[in-house]
Design an enzyme around this catalytic site. Structure first.
Site, PDB file in Angstrom:
ATOM      1  CB  CYS A  71      -1.902   1.422   6.128  1.00 49.68           C
ATOM      2  SG  CYS A  71      -1.365   0.563   4.635  1.00 49.68           S
ATOM      3  CB  CYS A  99      -6.408  -0.797   4.824  1.00 50.63           C
ATOM      4  SG  CYS A  99      -4.701  -1.360   4.957  1.00 50.63           S
ATOM      5  CD  GLU A 158      -2.118   4.052   3.082  1.00 54.78           C
ATOM      6  OE1 GLU A 158      -1.699   3.264   2.206  1.00 54.78           O
ATOM      7  OE2 GLU A 158      -3.324   4.255   3.268  1.00 54.78           O
ATOM      8  CG  HIS A 211      -2.105  -0.935   1.033  1.00 52.65           C
ATOM      9  ND1 HIS A 211      -3.205  -0.922   1.862  1.00 52.65           N
ATOM     10  CD2 HIS A 211      -2.345  -1.877   0.088  1.00 52.65           C
ATOM     11  CE1 HIS A 211      -4.076  -1.837   1.442  1.00 52.65           C
ATOM     12  NE2 HIS A 211      -3.572  -2.429   0.379  1.00 52.65           N
TER      13      HIS A 211
HETATM   14  N1  LIG Z   1      -5.418   3.185   1.919  1.00 50.65           N
HETATM   15  C1  LIG Z   1      -5.155   2.401   0.871  1.00 50.65           C
HETATM   16  N2  LIG Z   1      -3.913   2.424   0.320  1.00 50.65           N
HETATM   17  C2  LIG Z   1      -3.641   1.684  -0.796  1.00 50.65           C
HETATM   18  O1  LIG Z   1      -2.521   1.741  -1.318  1.00 50.65           O
HETATM   19  N3  LIG Z   1      -4.631   0.868  -1.326  1.00 50.65           N
HETATM   20  C3  LIG Z   1      -4.385   0.155  -2.578  1.00 50.65           C
HETATM   21  C4  LIG Z   1      -4.511  -1.325  -2.601  1.00 50.65           C
HETATM   22  C5  LIG Z   1      -4.987  -1.582  -4.012  1.00 50.65           C
HETATM   23  O2  LIG Z   1      -3.894  -1.512  -4.919  1.00 50.65           O
HETATM   24  C6  LIG Z   1      -5.919  -0.434  -4.271  1.00 50.65           C
HETATM   25  C7  LIG Z   1      -7.368  -0.701  -3.896  1.00 50.65           C
HETATM   26  O3  LIG Z   1      -7.946  -1.355  -4.938  1.00 50.65           O
HETATM   27  P1  LIG Z   1      -9.542  -1.475  -5.110  1.00 50.65           P
HETATM   28  O4  LIG Z   1     -10.015  -2.295  -3.923  1.00 50.65           O
HETATM   29  O5  LIG Z   1     -10.085  -0.069  -5.082  1.00 50.65           O
HETATM   30  O6  LIG Z   1      -9.726  -2.149  -6.425  1.00 50.65           O
HETATM   31  O7  LIG Z   1      -5.396   0.620  -3.486  1.00 50.65           O
HETATM   32  C8  LIG Z   1      -5.867   0.806  -0.772  1.00 50.65           C
HETATM   33  C9  LIG Z   1      -6.176   1.551   0.319  1.00 50.65           C
HETATM   34  C10 LIG Z   1      -7.541   1.504   0.918  1.00 50.65           C
HETATM   35  O8  LIG Z   1      -7.528   1.128   2.210  1.00 50.65           O
HETATM   36 ZN   LIG Z   2      -3.247  -0.210   3.705  1.00 48.26          ZN
END
Ligand SMILES: Nc1nc(=O)n([C@H]2C[C@H](O)[C@@H](COP(=O)(O)O)O2)cc1CO
Ligand SMILES: [Zn+2]
Length: 146
Positions: free
Chosen positions: A90, A87, A63, A61
């Protein structure tokens, strides 16, 4: 440009590098002296980009990458600007790194268990989170010299 607009713009620009076809996320960590100490975006682990199809569960991710990219000894008292609410995984990293606040642009997964758990942990850990309110809503970049 207002400092906060700059920090969120850095997160948005970083997100542009993501190759996730559906959701590009960026993060920008800022220390108490208002210096950027780490940026990141969601991506496959280094060297694994070409070997697997894009898979959500294998992604690092934004973060996490911003934290690992840090150019300071630690991240205590830092703020993290994120284009999407963190999430639960993170959130744990942000809490354990000693960061003091979370500023987010989108909360599109507000009802997901991961987001709900993250919010619960931030509240328990007394780490405030707030939605980003820009002074300027648009930043235009000109990359060609005139
Ligand atoms: N805070 C976040 N940081 C992130 O880098 N992500 C990333 C993980 C996946 O590559 C994408 C989410 O994909 P989707 O569920 O919208 O198809 O974003 C997701 C979240 C959400 O919690
Ligand atoms: Zn995350």
């Amino acid at each position: 440009m207002e400092p906060e607009d700059y920090f969120m713009a850095a997160a948005v620009l970083s997100a542009r590098r993501s190759r996730d076809p559906s959701t590009q996320v960026g993060a920008c960590i800022v220390n108490q002296d208002k210096k950027v100490v780490g940026v990141g975006y969601n991506k496959m682990p280094n060297g694994c980009e070409d070997h697997m199809p894009w898979s959500r569960s294998k992604v690092c991710h934004a973060e996490l990458n911003a934290i690992l990219n840090k150019n300071s000894a630690d991240l205590k008292g830092c703020s993290i600007y994120v284009t999407l609410f963190p999430c639960n995984e993170c959130a744990k990293l942000i809490i354990q790194a000693g960061m003091k606040e979370v500023i987010y642009l989108s909360d599109k997964y507000n009802t997901s268990p991961e987001t709900q758990a993250a919010k619960l942990m931030f509240k328990q850990a007394k780490i405030p989170f707030r939605k980003f309110l820009p002074k300027e809503t648009e930043v235009v970049l000109q990359l060609q010299s005139v």
